[in-house]
Design an enzyme around this catalytic site. Structure first.
Site, PDB file in Angstrom:
ATOM      1  N   LYS A  92       0.668  -1.332   0.232  1.00 45.85           N
ATOM      2  CA  LYS A  92      -0.118  -0.110   0.065  1.00 45.85           C
ATOM      3  C   LYS A  92       0.877   1.472   0.028  1.00 45.85           C
ATOM      4  O   LYS A  92       0.328   2.038  -0.378  1.00 45.85           O
ATOM      5  CB  LYS A  92      -0.920   0.042   1.102  1.00 45.85           C
ATOM      6  CG  LYS A  92      -1.982  -1.037   1.117  1.00 45.85           C
ATOM      7  CD  LYS A  92      -2.926  -1.066   2.176  1.00 45.85           C
ATOM      8  CE  LYS A  92      -4.108  -2.332   1.933  1.00 45.85           C
ATOM      9  NZ  LYS A  92      -4.971  -2.215   3.004  1.00 45.85           N
TER      10      LYS A  92
ATOM     11  N   ASP B 155      -9.189   2.259   2.633  1.00 46.20           N
ATOM     12  CA  ASP B 155      -9.313   1.526   4.132  1.00 46.20           C
ATOM     13  C   ASP B 155     -10.087   2.322   5.133  1.00 46.20           C
ATOM     14  O   ASP B 155     -10.740   1.786   5.801  1.00 46.20           O
ATOM     15  CB  ASP B 155      -7.964   1.285   4.467  1.00 46.20           C
ATOM     16  CG  ASP B 155      -7.285  -0.099   3.439  1.00 46.20           C
ATOM     17  OD1 ASP B 155      -8.014  -0.302   2.477  1.00 46.20           O
ATOM     18  OD2 ASP B 155      -6.179  -0.197   3.529  1.00 46.20           O
TER      19      ASP B 155
ATOM     20  N   GLY C 195      -1.701  -0.460  15.413  1.00 47.30           N
ATOM     21  CA  GLY C 195      -1.112  -0.518  14.408  1.00 47.30           C
ATOM     22  C   GLY C 195      -1.314   0.774  13.350  1.00 47.30           C
ATOM     23  O   GLY C 195      -2.289   1.261  13.210  1.00 47.30           O
TER      24      GLY C 195
ATOM     25  N   GLY D  98       8.511   5.250  16.924  1.00 45.59           N
ATOM     26  CA  GLY D  98       8.088   6.671  16.335  1.00 45.59           C
ATOM     27  C   GLY D  98       6.985   6.612  15.370  1.00 45.59           C
ATOM     28  O   GLY D  98       6.372   7.715  15.163  1.00 45.59           O
TER      29      GLY D  98
END
Lengths: 267, 267
Positions: B72, B109, B133, B161
């Site tokens: 992606k 998405d 996530g 990060g």
């Protein structure tokens, strides 16, 4: 049977691609066999072949590729192995991915053509043949006709030297077949074969002058779509027997399916 | 409806590819709509993406490409135009070929996830959300939750990060949403979102400790297959409401179909 994420793929590459009949035939067979598989047409121009091929080679669930015009010779540098028909013809129409990842190509245009002739009740053994077109498919068909026992093979092509080179190669491989280059005159031939792309597109000129045909000759065309080409119309008007490209196409598909490991084809 | 040589193609690229549900859904829609079209899965590894993409770009009858893990973000350099959701998320899940040949990508998405939540009766506006996530899909979902009015967004990712960077980007784009990086602790959250790939493969660890869940919380998973993940099982055992990846998947598909010009989707 839907195509799922786990489907095995097969593709045919060509330009033009819309007229090809393979996807409809193969997908109907996959449905009949209950396989989670798809056979898709890919329109790829000659200049884009290398890029397209690299992409297909990188697609891990793509098990087989079929090549049609203009890619049957362009694919040769990208293959790891060549089968016996491909080595003779110098062209490939079917490629399979071996379990170790190598790509093996072979050529079923010629054997498919002869199988189609025989399915249509025409036996090439002992025949005098005029063949128009000595490109990828033409080379394969000429070798297959010689292997099947054709007595004489008169070859004609508009590209200078092409018919002569093929006649020499036929003579070297099949000395019993009298092969020579010559003018596209069907007079006196038993079987006349169009192995050029002429007839694929509406408005194409005829590959030779049908005024020289006579009743009782057999005219076979490799063009699968349209099934009834202007050449076959002209041959019928002269009282010739006809063998359409469908016969060759069905013979090719059966041989390609066996090469690609599709069990139960044509059931 | 057979797939013919004139078929329009769509492909989904990913690795693993077998679990994706898009081909079955899209091909069923094509059949229902009577379209000569196919949507095929292509198994392409991350290292092979550039080669595969070049091949697909050279395939003229391929009208649309869908990207799933791990592609992606890899697709970004290959596109001519990016839609608004893709620009915010820094990731693309759907690409269309424009009439002039340029490739335009956008990202559905996030909007698909929010549409799925709402279809399942869960409204994100005003919610306190923990999201696990912050990769391609995760970024898109976080932006869509903020756009939908989530009050708080606690972001967690194992890559150092990544959650912090996403929280800053959310705050910049949607100041009304309190976004911050934090530990993956669902206690006190109204909605808990798994936007990691954990659950896609059998034997994956859970993305967080479900022992900290309590009844009345909503747990939403992005994994479309299996539809019932071990995380959702654990959430159900705790008395949580569940939203499976199917809801998101169906929302995504509808948005992607509209972007790709498939008229009449979903009846």
């Amino acid at each position: 049977m839907p195509i799922t994420g786990a489907a095995r793929l097969f593709a045919i590459l060509g330009d033009p691609i819309a007229p090809v009949r393979s996807p409809a035939l193969w997908n109907a067979e996959f449905t009949r066999l209950g396989l989670d598989a798809a056979f898709v047409p890919m329109e790829v121009r000659a200049a884009d072949f290398a890029a397209a091929w690299a992409g297909l080679a990188a697609t891990r669930n793509l098990d087989g590729m079929v090549l049609t015009m203009p890619h049957k010779q362009a694919v040769l540098p990208f293959l790891d192995l060549l089968g016996p028909h491909a080595r003779l013809a110098g062209a490939v129409n079917t490629v399979r991915r071996l379990p170790d990842g190598r790509l093996e190509g072979d050529m079923f245009d010629g054997e498919g053509f002869v199988a189609g002739l025989r399915a249509a009740g025409q036996e090439p053994a002992g025949q005098r043949v005029l063949q128009l077109g000595c490109g990828g498919a033409g080379r394969a068909i000429a070798f297959a006709l010689a292997r099947a026992g054709a007595a004489e093979l008169l070859l004609s092509d508009t590209a200078p030297g092409r018919a002569e080179a093929l006649a020499e190669a036929i003579t070297a491989a099949f000395p019993a077949c009298r092969a020579a280059a010559g003018l596209p005159d069907p007079a006196g031939q038993g079987l006349v074969v169009n192995a050029t792309p002429l007839g694929l597109r509406a408005g194409d000129p005829l590959p030779f002058d049908p005024g020289r045909l006579s009743a009782g000759q057999v005219v076979a065309d490799v063009i699968p779509n349209p099934e009834r080409t202007p050449l076959l119309d002209a041959a019928a008007a002269k009282g010739c027997d006809m063998v359409s490209g469908r016969a060759m196409f069905e013979g090719q598909a059966r041989l390609a399916a066996a090469f690609l490991g599709v069990a139960g084809w044509g059931g």
